[in-house]
Structure formats: C-alpha cells, structure tokens
Design a protein around this motif. Structure first.
Motif, PDB file in Angstrom:
ATOM      1  N   LEU A 102      10.890 -71.256  64.404  1.00 18.51           N
ATOM      2  CA  LEU A 102       9.443 -71.053  64.555  1.00 18.51           C
ATOM      3  C   LEU A 102       9.105 -70.581  65.967  1.00 18.51           C
TER       4      LEU A 102
ATOM      5  N   ARG B 129       7.186 -67.077  66.989  1.00 21.12           N
ATOM      6  CA  ARG B 129       6.026 -67.019  67.897  1.00 21.12           C
ATOM      7  C   ARG B 129       6.284 -66.067  69.052  1.00 21.12           C
TER       8      ARG B 129
ATOM      9  N   VAL C 248       4.635 -67.449  58.853  1.00 19.07           N
ATOM     10  CA  VAL C 248       5.976 -67.573  58.299  1.00 19.07           C
ATOM     11  C   VAL C 248       5.855 -68.350  57.003  1.00 19.07           C
TER      12      VAL C 248
ATOM     13  N   HIS D  84       3.210 -71.354  57.114  1.00 16.64           N
ATOM     14  CA  HIS D  84       3.031 -71.864  58.466  1.00 16.64           C
ATOM     15  C   HIS D  84       2.302 -70.805  59.269  1.00 16.64           C
TER      16      HIS D  84
END
Length: 167
Positions: free
Chosen positions: A116, A120, A127, A165
């Motif tokens: 993650l 970013r 995602v 997400h």
C-alpha cells in the motif's frame, strides 16, 4: 515491486521473479492450505508457473511494477509472491500469498502495508483486492489495512468478495 530495485520491508524483500523461481512456486502451491484460496484453488502446474514469471517480467517492463517473489531478508529464501495485477478494467489489484510456515508471524500485515505504501508513492489512490470469503485470515488482514467490502460475491462468484482501499 520496483523495476530497478526492490520493495523492502523490515523482514521481507519483493524482487522480480527469476526463471529459477518456477519450481519453488510450484512447490509452494503444493501445500493445499496455500493454494485452496488462490485462483481456482488448484495446484500450480510448472508451465503455468513459467508463464506467470514471463508475464510478470513483461509487466515490469511495461509498467515498472507488477508481481514478484517474496523472500525473507534473513537468508533470502523465497516464501511467497506479492505485487499488483491488472484485471483489465484499469484498476490495480493487490495480490499476495505466503507459505504456511510463514503464517502467524505478522509478515502478511507487513507485506500488505509495504504494498500500500508503494502504491501511494506512485500516486495510485485506489487499490482493490478479491478474496475468498472463507479465507478469514486474509479478510482480517485486508480489513486491518483499511480495505472495505465493496461487493460480496463479486461478479456472481460466491467464492470472491471485492474489497477496496482508498479512492
């Protein structure tokens, strides 16, 4: 996965697959507990493992990141796979899996957090993940990381829930 370098966390490195990883992936998938919630739940055939490695290399070349081998920093042993897949609809889907001997040590949480952070850093704001609802450990991991259930029975498949997400 970074093309010229690697995704590195406290205990793990995600590096590009090597041709020599194919038999290791086949062996990893030989454990029914590992492969039961992946894809169609079947063993990974040697030719499919080789194709996966080939396609992963092509994705690295084309996009600069993709899916690679997860190795432990201490010792360098291949213990799984992780990265991003592109389902064809413009989204980025996180995928990961670890051998059973590596479960319960916090490595999945560490790996997902690293993936993650990687997203970013590259401006990927949304995602997704698909997971078998019976895979309680993975569902828990996704929820801990901030994923939310977006579509149970994704695309009519009772064995795949869609989690999102960001975005």
């Amino acid at each position: 996965m970074i093309h010229q370098s690697r995704l590195v966390t406290a205990h793990l490195v995600v590096r590009p697959f090597l041709a020599a990883d194919a038999p290791l992936l086949v062996a990893l998938f030989a454990d029914p507990q590992v492969h039961r919630h992946v894809g169609d739940g079947q063993l990974l055939a040697p030719d499919v493992a080789a194709l996966w490695i080939e396609r992963s290399a092509a994705n690295l070349e084309r996009f600069g990141y993709g899916t690679g081998a997860v190795v432990e920093r201490a010792g360098g042993e291949l213990i799984g796979w992780a990265g991003f897949a592109r389902p064809g609809d413009g989204t980025q889907e996180v995928i990961y899996g670890l051998r059973r001997a590596s479960w319960g040590r916090g490595l999945g949480k560490e790996l997902l957090a690293g993936l993650l952070a990687f997203a970013r850093e590259r401006g990927i704001t949304s995602v997704r993940a698909t997971v078998d609802p019976d895979n309680g450990a993975s569902v828990h991991l996704l929820r801990q990381a901030g994923f939310v259930l977006a579509e149970p029975g994704y695309r009519g498949d009772a064995g795949a829930d869609l989690y999102l997400h960001g975005g």
